[in-house]
Design an enzyme around this catalytic site. Sequence first.
Site, PDB file in Angstrom:
ATOM      1  N   TYR A 134       0.820  -1.206   0.000  1.00 20.23           N
ATOM      2  CA  TYR A 134       0.000   0.000   0.000  1.00 20.23           C
ATOM      3  C   TYR A 134       0.850   1.250   0.000  1.00 20.23           C
ATOM      4  O   TYR A 134       2.068   1.179   0.178  1.00 20.23           O
ATOM      5  CB  TYR A 134      -0.963  -0.018   1.195  1.00 20.23           C
ATOM      6  CG  TYR A 134      -0.332   0.315   2.535  1.00 20.23           C
ATOM      7  CD1 TYR A 134       0.502  -0.590   3.192  1.00 20.23           C
ATOM      8  CD2 TYR A 134      -0.564   1.547   3.146  1.00 20.23           C
ATOM      9  CE1 TYR A 134       1.075  -0.276   4.421  1.00 20.23           C
ATOM     10  CE2 TYR A 134       0.000   1.863   4.375  1.00 20.23           C
ATOM     11  CZ  TYR A 134       0.814   0.955   5.006  1.00 20.23           C
ATOM     12  OH  TYR A 134       1.384   1.259   6.208  1.00 20.23           O
ATOM     13  N   GLU A 191      12.449   2.563  14.014  1.00 18.29           N
ATOM     14  CA  GLU A 191      11.486   3.602  13.605  1.00 18.29           C
ATOM     15  C   GLU A 191      10.298   3.556  14.549  1.00 18.29           C
ATOM     16  O   GLU A 191      10.311   2.839  15.552  1.00 18.29           O
ATOM     17  CB  GLU A 191      11.051   3.359  12.152  1.00 18.29           C
ATOM     18  CG  GLU A 191      10.365   2.028  11.931  1.00 18.29           C
ATOM     19  CD  GLU A 191       9.882   1.811  10.492  1.00 18.29           C
ATOM     20  OE1 GLU A 191       9.730   2.775   9.731  1.00 18.29           O
ATOM     21  OE2 GLU A 191       9.644   0.633  10.147  1.00 18.29           O
ATOM     22  N   LEU A 206      10.935   1.518   7.137  1.00 20.37           N
ATOM     23  CA  LEU A 206      10.301   1.955   5.894  1.00 20.37           C
ATOM     24  C   LEU A 206      11.014   3.228   5.435  1.00 20.37           C
ATOM     25  O   LEU A 206      11.214   4.142   6.238  1.00 20.37           O
ATOM     26  CB  LEU A 206       8.818   2.251   6.145  1.00 20.37           C
ATOM     27  CG  LEU A 206       8.075   2.579   4.856  1.00 20.37           C
ATOM     28  CD1 LEU A 206       7.744   1.295   4.104  1.00 20.37           C
ATOM     29  CD2 LEU A 206       6.820   3.368   5.130  1.00 20.37           C
ATOM     30  N   ARG A 263      -7.432 -20.618  -1.435  1.00 18.56           N
ATOM     31  CA  ARG A 263      -6.447 -20.380  -0.379  1.00 18.56           C
ATOM     32  C   ARG A 263      -5.310 -21.391  -0.443  1.00 18.56           C
ATOM     33  O   ARG A 263      -5.517 -22.597  -0.285  1.00 18.56           O
ATOM     34  CB  ARG A 263      -7.104 -20.428   1.001  1.00 18.56           C
ATOM     35  CG  ARG A 263      -6.111 -20.065   2.108  1.00 18.56           C
ATOM     36  CD  ARG A 263      -6.706 -20.139   3.508  1.00 18.56           C
ATOM     37  NE  ARG A 263      -5.699 -19.726   4.483  1.00 18.56           N
ATOM     38  CZ  ARG A 263      -4.727 -20.518   4.951  1.00 18.56           C
ATOM     39  NH1 ARG A 263      -4.646 -21.769   4.547  1.00 18.56           N
ATOM     40  NH2 ARG A 263      -3.841 -20.054   5.823  1.00 18.56           N
ATOM     41  N   LYS A 311       6.366  -1.749   2.054  1.00 16.44           N
ATOM     42  CA  LYS A 311       5.150  -1.160   2.649  1.00 16.44           C
ATOM     43  C   LYS A 311       4.015  -2.170   2.502  1.00 16.44           C
ATOM     44  O   LYS A 311       3.123  -2.039   1.647  1.00 16.44           O
ATOM     45  CB  LYS A 311       4.825   0.198   1.998  1.00 16.44           C
ATOM     46  CG  LYS A 311       3.966   1.082   2.886  1.00 16.44           C
ATOM     47  CD  LYS A 311       4.079   2.535   2.507  1.00 16.44           C
ATOM     48  CE  LYS A 311       3.086   3.434   3.226  1.00 16.44           C
ATOM     49  NZ  LYS A 311       3.175   3.484   4.671  1.00 16.44           N
ATOM     50  N   ARG A 369       8.317   4.121  -4.585  1.00 17.30           N
ATOM     51  CA  ARG A 369       8.295   3.208  -3.428  1.00 17.30           C
ATOM     52  C   ARG A 369       7.253   2.106  -3.641  1.00 17.30           C
ATOM     53  O   ARG A 369       7.488   0.940  -3.283  1.00 17.30           O
ATOM     54  CB  ARG A 369       8.009   3.985  -2.145  1.00 17.30           C
ATOM     55  CG  ARG A 369       8.125   3.101  -0.900  1.00 17.30           C
ATOM     56  CD  ARG A 369       8.017   3.884   0.387  1.00 17.30           C
ATOM     57  NE  ARG A 369       6.710   4.493   0.550  1.00 17.30           N
ATOM     58  CZ  ARG A 369       6.378   5.298   1.554  1.00 17.30           C
ATOM     59  NH1 ARG A 369       7.260   5.605   2.489  1.00 17.30           N
ATOM     60  NH2 ARG A 369       5.164   5.810   1.641  1.00 17.30           N
TER      61      ARG A 369
HETATM   62  N1  PDD Z   1       2.672   4.990   7.547  1.00 16.86           N
HETATM   63  N2  PDD Z   1       7.395   3.795   9.019  1.00 16.86           N
HETATM   64  C1  PDD Z   1       6.234   3.118   9.100  1.00 16.86           C
HETATM   65  C2  PDD Z   1       6.237   1.773   9.725  1.00 16.86           C
HETATM   66  C3  PDD Z   1       5.046   3.690   8.587  1.00 16.86           C
HETATM   67  O1  PDD Z   1       3.901   2.991   8.648  1.00 16.86           O
HETATM   68  C4  PDD Z   1       5.087   4.992   8.022  1.00 16.86           C
HETATM   69  C5  PDD Z   1       3.867   5.671   7.466  1.00 16.86           C
HETATM   70  C6  PDD Z   1       6.330   5.662   7.959  1.00 16.86           C
HETATM   71  C7  PDD Z   1       6.470   7.042   7.347  1.00 16.86           C
HETATM   72  O2  PDD Z   1       6.432   6.996   5.938  1.00 16.86           O
HETATM   73  P1  PDD Z   1       5.858   8.230   5.098  1.00 16.86           P
HETATM   74  O3  PDD Z   1       6.608   9.434   5.532  1.00 16.86           O
HETATM   75  O4  PDD Z   1       6.140   7.875   3.699  1.00 16.86           O
HETATM   76  O5  PDD Z   1       4.382   8.365   5.414  1.00 16.86           O
HETATM   77  C8  PDD Z   1       7.454   5.037   8.476  1.00 16.86           C
HETATM   78  C9  PDD Z   1       1.463   5.459   6.925  1.00 16.86           C
HETATM   79  C10 PDD Z   1       1.212   6.920   7.032  1.00 16.86           C
HETATM   80  C11 PDD Z   1       0.302   4.578   7.334  1.00 16.86           C
HETATM   81  O6  PDD Z   1       0.527   3.383   7.434  1.00 16.86           O
HETATM   82  O7  PDD Z   1      -0.821   5.070   7.501  1.00 16.86           O
END
Ligand code: PDD
Length: 282
Positions: free
Chosen positions: A35, A177, A201, A102, A145, A54
Amino acid sequence: MNTSSTAYINGQFVPLSEVTISPLDRGFVFGDGVYEVIPVYHGVAFRLDEHLLRLNNSLSAIRLDNPYSDEKWATVLNQLIEENQAGDQSLYIQITRGVAERDHAFPETSAATIFAMSKPLPASQQAPIKAITLQDIRWQWCHIKSTALLGNLLLRQQAIDRGCQEAILLRDGVLTEGAASNVFIVKDGVILTPQKSNQILPGITRDIVVELAEENNVAIAETEISEQQLLSADEIWVTSATKEIAPVIELNGKPINSGKIGPACQVMQKLFNQFKQTLRNQ
Ligand code: PDD
């Protein structure tokens, strides 16, 4: 939740309430999908090229072909923005390996499920938050992601249960993170953030902060950060598409920078806001 907003499913623009997905979709059964979350300011998708790159990297990592070219994605997303009043909003894209009987093994043939929706940006962007540190129990491919976010959810929920908004994660005593964000600290006037690796990420917001600091001669380094450095930081902030740059004013119940937004955070928030403003003027 606004279910009358317009969503996109496999080539069609329809009200969100009318989207249907099979229970055999591998996204539902296995979390077999990826996503993106893309902020939109004044009708313009922020850093679209970087988000699409990405997305492509995440798809390659899970061995799924990108169903669309970048041009096609831009067309679909711009129409979705238009259909949803064209102002500030947050776009969500999800692509899964589609519907199949499945079986853990990849299906020989299956059409990817392609879904996108829009929702308002949260009002809490850049608001100060409280956080706790937790052991990073997630898998080793956090650079993807992936929609399989159970580890992140369980960690973030522990923070929420303790009256906080984010969990800041440590793997073997080293900062990785946040459960849904990247982390920056400030020590002796220098901004520090972990280097990119498969443990985090590669955040689009993180990259903008690094870029803006470098362009404006603000001291910044991408480096390993120990638990000790995190706990003794002068400032801590987290970044994400939805939080932008959010100062952490309390960590593990202890105030950071006396519970106030630190000077370096204020500088970066200002640079970030100016950068966003350039989009509004386009
Ligand atoms: N998540 N690390 C993780 C684990 C994240 O889920 C996110 C963002 C980030 C920051 O990435 P970015 O700056 O590209 O949003 C880092 C999104 C916002 C979400 O899952 O809703």
